[in-house]
Structure formats: structure tokens, C-alpha cells
Design a protein around this motif. Structure first.
Motif, PDB file in Angstrom:
ATOM      1  N   ALA A  31      31.430  -7.057  -5.497  1.00  0.00           N
ATOM      2  CA  ALA A  31      31.391  -5.671  -5.043  1.00  0.00           C
ATOM      3  C   ALA A  31      30.480  -5.518  -3.828  1.00  0.00           C
ATOM      4  CB  ALA A  31      30.917  -4.767  -6.182  1.00  0.00           C
ATOM      5  N   LEU A  32      29.359  -6.218  -3.847  1.00  0.00           N
ATOM      6  CA  LEU A  32      28.428  -6.148  -2.723  1.00  0.00           C
ATOM      7  C   LEU A  32      29.055  -6.729  -1.468  1.00  0.00           C
ATOM      8  CD1 LEU A  32      25.492  -5.417  -1.887  1.00  0.00           C
ATOM      9  CD2 LEU A  32      24.879  -7.777  -2.422  1.00  0.00           C
ATOM     10  N   GLY A  33      29.748  -7.851  -1.633  1.00  0.00           N
ATOM     11  CA  GLY A  33      30.391  -8.473  -0.476  1.00  0.00           C
ATOM     12  C   GLY A  33      31.489  -7.620   0.126  1.00  0.00           C
ATOM     13  N   ALA A  34      32.178  -6.864  -0.719  1.00  0.00           N
ATOM     14  CA  ALA A  34      33.280  -6.023  -0.236  1.00  0.00           C
ATOM     15  C   ALA A  34      32.796  -4.686   0.315  1.00  0.00           C
ATOM     16  CB  ALA A  34      34.283  -5.780  -1.365  1.00  0.00           C
ATOM     17  N   SER A  35      31.548  -4.347   0.060  1.00  0.00           N
ATOM     18  CA  SER A  35      31.040  -3.034   0.476  1.00  0.00           C
ATOM     19  C   SER A  35      30.553  -3.069   1.922  1.00  0.00           C
ATOM     20  CB  SER A  35      29.888  -2.601  -0.434  1.00  0.00           C
ATOM     21  OG  SER A  35      28.758  -3.427  -0.223  1.00  0.00           O
ATOM     22  N   VAL A  36      30.426  -1.878   2.485  1.00  0.00           N
ATOM     23  CA  VAL A  36      29.922  -1.747   3.850  1.00  0.00           C
ATOM     24  C   VAL A  36      28.429  -1.467   3.850  1.00  0.00           C
ATOM     25  CG1 VAL A  36      30.076  -0.424   5.982  1.00  0.00           C
ATOM     26  CG2 VAL A  36      32.153  -0.950   4.681  1.00  0.00           C
ATOM     27  N   ARG A  37      28.004  -0.544   2.983  1.00  0.00           N
ATOM     28  CA  ARG A  37      26.596  -0.143   2.958  1.00  0.00           C
ATOM     29  C   ARG A  37      25.857  -0.595   1.704  1.00  0.00           C
ATOM     30  NH1 ARG A  37      27.096   6.128   5.173  1.00  0.00           N
ATOM     31  NH2 ARG A  37      28.012   5.597   7.206  1.00  0.00           N
ATOM     32  N   GLY A  38      26.606  -0.911   0.661  1.00  0.00           N
ATOM     33  CA  GLY A  38      25.950  -1.311  -0.577  1.00  0.00           C
ATOM     34  C   GLY A  38      26.737  -0.857  -1.791  1.00  0.00           C
ATOM     35  N   GLY A  44      21.435  -8.005  -1.310  1.00  0.00           N
ATOM     36  CA  GLY A  44      21.751  -6.814  -0.530  1.00  0.00           C
ATOM     37  C   GLY A  44      20.766  -6.594   0.607  1.00  0.00           C
ATOM     38  N   LEU A  45      19.483  -6.800   0.333  1.00  0.00           N
ATOM     39  CA  LEU A  45      18.476  -6.624   1.370  1.00  0.00           C
ATOM     40  C   LEU A  45      18.702  -7.594   2.524  1.00  0.00           C
ATOM     41  CD1 LEU A  45      15.231  -6.138  -0.788  1.00  0.00           C
ATOM     42  CD2 LEU A  45      16.518  -4.392   0.469  1.00  0.00           C
ATOM     43  N   GLU A  46      19.081  -8.825   2.175  1.00  0.00           N
ATOM     44  CA  GLU A  46      19.350  -9.816   3.222  1.00  0.00           C
ATOM     45  C   GLU A  46      20.549  -9.419   4.067  1.00  0.00           C
ATOM     46  OE1 GLU A  46      19.862 -13.447   1.120  1.00  0.00           O
ATOM     47  OE2 GLU A  46      17.752 -13.639   0.556  1.00  0.00           O
ATOM     48  N   GLN A  47      21.486  -8.668   3.484  1.00  0.00           N
ATOM     49  CA  GLN A  47      22.690  -8.253   4.195  1.00  0.00           C
ATOM     50  C   GLN A  47      22.569  -6.837   4.779  1.00  0.00           C
ATOM     51  OE1 GLN A  47      26.103  -8.758   1.574  1.00  0.00           O
ATOM     52  NE2 GLN A  47      25.232 -10.622   0.710  1.00  0.00           N
ATOM     53  N   GLY A  48      21.411  -6.229   4.606  1.00  0.00           N
ATOM     54  CA  GLY A  48      21.229  -4.865   5.094  1.00  0.00           C
ATOM     55  C   GLY A  48      21.952  -3.839   4.242  1.00  0.00           C
ATOM     56  N   LYS A  49      22.117  -4.133   2.951  1.00  0.00           N
ATOM     57  CA  LYS A  49      22.820  -3.237   2.043  1.00  0.00           C
ATOM     58  C   LYS A  49      21.901  -2.836   0.889  1.00  0.00           C
ATOM     59  CE  LYS A  49      27.244  -5.543   2.968  1.00  0.00           C
ATOM     60  NZ  LYS A  49      28.393  -6.293   2.376  1.00  0.00           N
ATOM     61  N   THR A  50      22.305  -1.801   0.164  1.00  0.00           N
ATOM     62  CA  THR A  50      21.502  -1.320  -0.951  1.00  0.00           C
ATOM     63  C   THR A  50      22.230  -1.543  -2.275  1.00  0.00           C
ATOM     64  OG1 THR A  50      22.450   0.910  -0.812  1.00  0.00           O
ATOM     65  CG2 THR A  50      20.454   0.472   0.471  1.00  0.00           C
ATOM     66  N   VAL A  51      21.448  -1.682  -3.327  1.00  0.00           N
ATOM     67  CA  VAL A  51      21.958  -1.697  -4.695  1.00  0.00           C
ATOM     68  C   VAL A  51      21.207  -0.598  -5.439  1.00  0.00           C
ATOM     69  CG1 VAL A  51      22.190  -2.998  -6.837  1.00  0.00           C
ATOM     70  CG2 VAL A  51      22.486  -4.160  -4.652  1.00  0.00           C
ATOM     71  N   ALA A  52      21.914   0.488  -5.740  1.00  0.00           N
ATOM     72  CA  ALA A  52      21.272   1.665  -6.315  1.00  0.00           C
ATOM     73  C   ALA A  52      21.863   1.997  -7.678  1.00  0.00           C
ATOM     74  CB  ALA A  52      21.443   2.860  -5.371  1.00  0.00           C
ATOM     75  N   LEU A  53      21.034   2.559  -8.533  1.00  0.00           N
ATOM     76  CA  LEU A  53      21.472   2.997  -9.856  1.00  0.00           C
ATOM     77  C   LEU A  53      21.582   4.514  -9.848  1.00  0.00           C
ATOM     78  CD1 LEU A  53      19.227   0.745 -12.152  1.00  0.00           C
ATOM     79  CD2 LEU A  53      21.518   0.288 -11.236  1.00  0.00           C
TER      80      LEU A  53
END
Length: 222
Positions: free
Chosen positions: A22-29, A55-64
């Protein structure tokens, strides 16, 4: 992305694969809905923290966005809740996202409910157990990798071998994993552990052969 059911050591691998995809397919996270999670232990938390680092390495977020009581309590005990706050677009920093209050309510429920329903000593014991499990996870992953490389097993097969050998030899999983890692350095496991690992590997291989045979029969019938 919504996740339901129990998040434990057995499901950690599947959770990691799903989140990474999911992270890889996302644009922002990735925004996660864990409101339907009924049980969550530190193995799942390790996965969340690992994916967050990716996510941080890719400039993306993982939020709950939403968490249930089980997840909220674990995050509160480990002090990791704020790591997964939903980014606030207006920059006010409260991290509660769109204002539905799910994250804040979950934190409040966990903090307020724990002293009344659970003894402080129980909480301390659980924190110790969580920390211990987080420390033992790397050696378990290393042992699984050794089994995969040594016997040509898949990730799931290697995990089943560890679990089965642990149960049949009456050895704690992380102790058995440590024995396998030490074996690489020339310190063979004790006889019972060695025998149960060999038996579990043989069983995993025979099951894999049976599955391939069944698949071949099915294709032939088609």
C-alpha cells in the motif's frame, strides 16, 4: 486502508506485506483504520514502526486515523501514539485529522480506563513483556532467514517450522531461534531441538510437495 481482526506474531508477516504494498502504491502515504482490530501485540507494532521508517525514507506518511481500544492501549503503553498522528493540513499541530475525534478519543479512553480497570503493576508487567518481545523479534527473523537459506523454505514454511519445533521441543520460540543462530557459529542445538527442527522441516517439505501435486492434478483436470 482498513485492518480487522487480531494483529499478532502469526499475522505480522501478512500485515507487513500488505502495508508495504500500500505504501509503495501511494503518492503521499497510507492512512490506516485500525478500529476493527480486536487484539494487537508488539510484533504488529514493530511492523507499523518499520513501515513508518520506510515511509519517511520515501517522503511519505503512515498515519492512524482510527484505532480501537486494543491498539490505543498498546500505543499508550509504549509511548508511540504521536508517531502515527494524522498530518494536519492547517498546521495547528493537534494531529487529530479531520476532527472526528477517533484518535483523541482512543487515547483518552486508553489513558483514563487503564488506572480504573487494570492494576498499575499489571501495566508495568505488560510493558516489560512488550519490550522483551521487541528485543527478541530480530533473532527470530534471523533464524527464519537461516531456515529459508539452508532448506529452501518459503517465509511461511520457515515460520511454521519454528513454531512447530518450539512447541514439540517445549522450547520458547526466541530460545530456539537463538540456538539456530548460534549453530551458524558452530554451536549445534541440543538434541531435542535439532530433532524437532529436522522433523518440522521434513513435514514442511512434504506438505509443499503435496500442494504442488494437487495443483498439477487440478491443471490436468482443467
Amino acid at each position: 486502508m482498513a485492518v480487522r481482526g487480531d494483529l499478532d506474531l502469526d499475522s505480522a508477516e501478512r500485515l507487513e506485506h500488505a502495508l508495504c504494498a500500500a505504501l509503495g502504491a501511494s503518492v503521499r502515504g497510507v492512512d490506516l483504520d485500525l478500529g476493527g482490530v480486536e487484539f494487537c501485540d508488539c510484533s504488529a507494532l514493530n511492523v507499523l514502526l518499520g513501515v513508518r521508517e520506510q515511509g519517511l525514507e520515501q517522503g511519505k506518511t503512515v498515519a492512524l486515523r482510527t484505532v480501537g481500544p486494543a491498539v490505543a492501549r498498546l500505543l499508550t503503553l509504549t509511548g508511540t501514539r504521536t508517531l502515527f498522528d494524522v498530518p494536519c493540513p492547517d498546521g495547528d499541530g493537534d494531529g487529530d485529522g479531520d476532527g472526528d475525534g477517533d484518535g483523541g478519543a482512543a487515547r483518552g479512553d486508553a489513558s483514563a480506563g487503564a488506572p480504573g480497570g487494570i492494576a498499575l503493576e499489571d501495566l508495568r508487567i505488560e510493558v516489560v513483556q512488550l519490550r522483551r518481545a521487541m528485543q527478541t523479534r530480530p533473532v527470530i527473523d534471523l533464524a527464519r532467514g537461516i531456515l529459508m537459506a539452508s532448506f529452501g523454505l518459503s517465509v511461511e514454511e520457515a515460520w511454521r517450522v519454528l513454531v512447530q519445533a518450539s512447541q514439540n521441543s517445549n522450547t520458547k520460540l526466541h530460545h530456539l531461534a537463538a540456538d539456530l543462530v548460534d549453530a551458524v557459529h558452530g554451536e549445534p542445538p541440543v538434541g531435542a531441538v535439532r530433532e524437532q527442527v529436522a522433523a518440522a522441516v521434513a513435514k514442511a517439505r512434504s506438505e509443499a510437495v503435496a500442494v504442488r501435486l494437487d495443483d498439477g492434478i487440478d491443471r490436468a483436470d482443467d
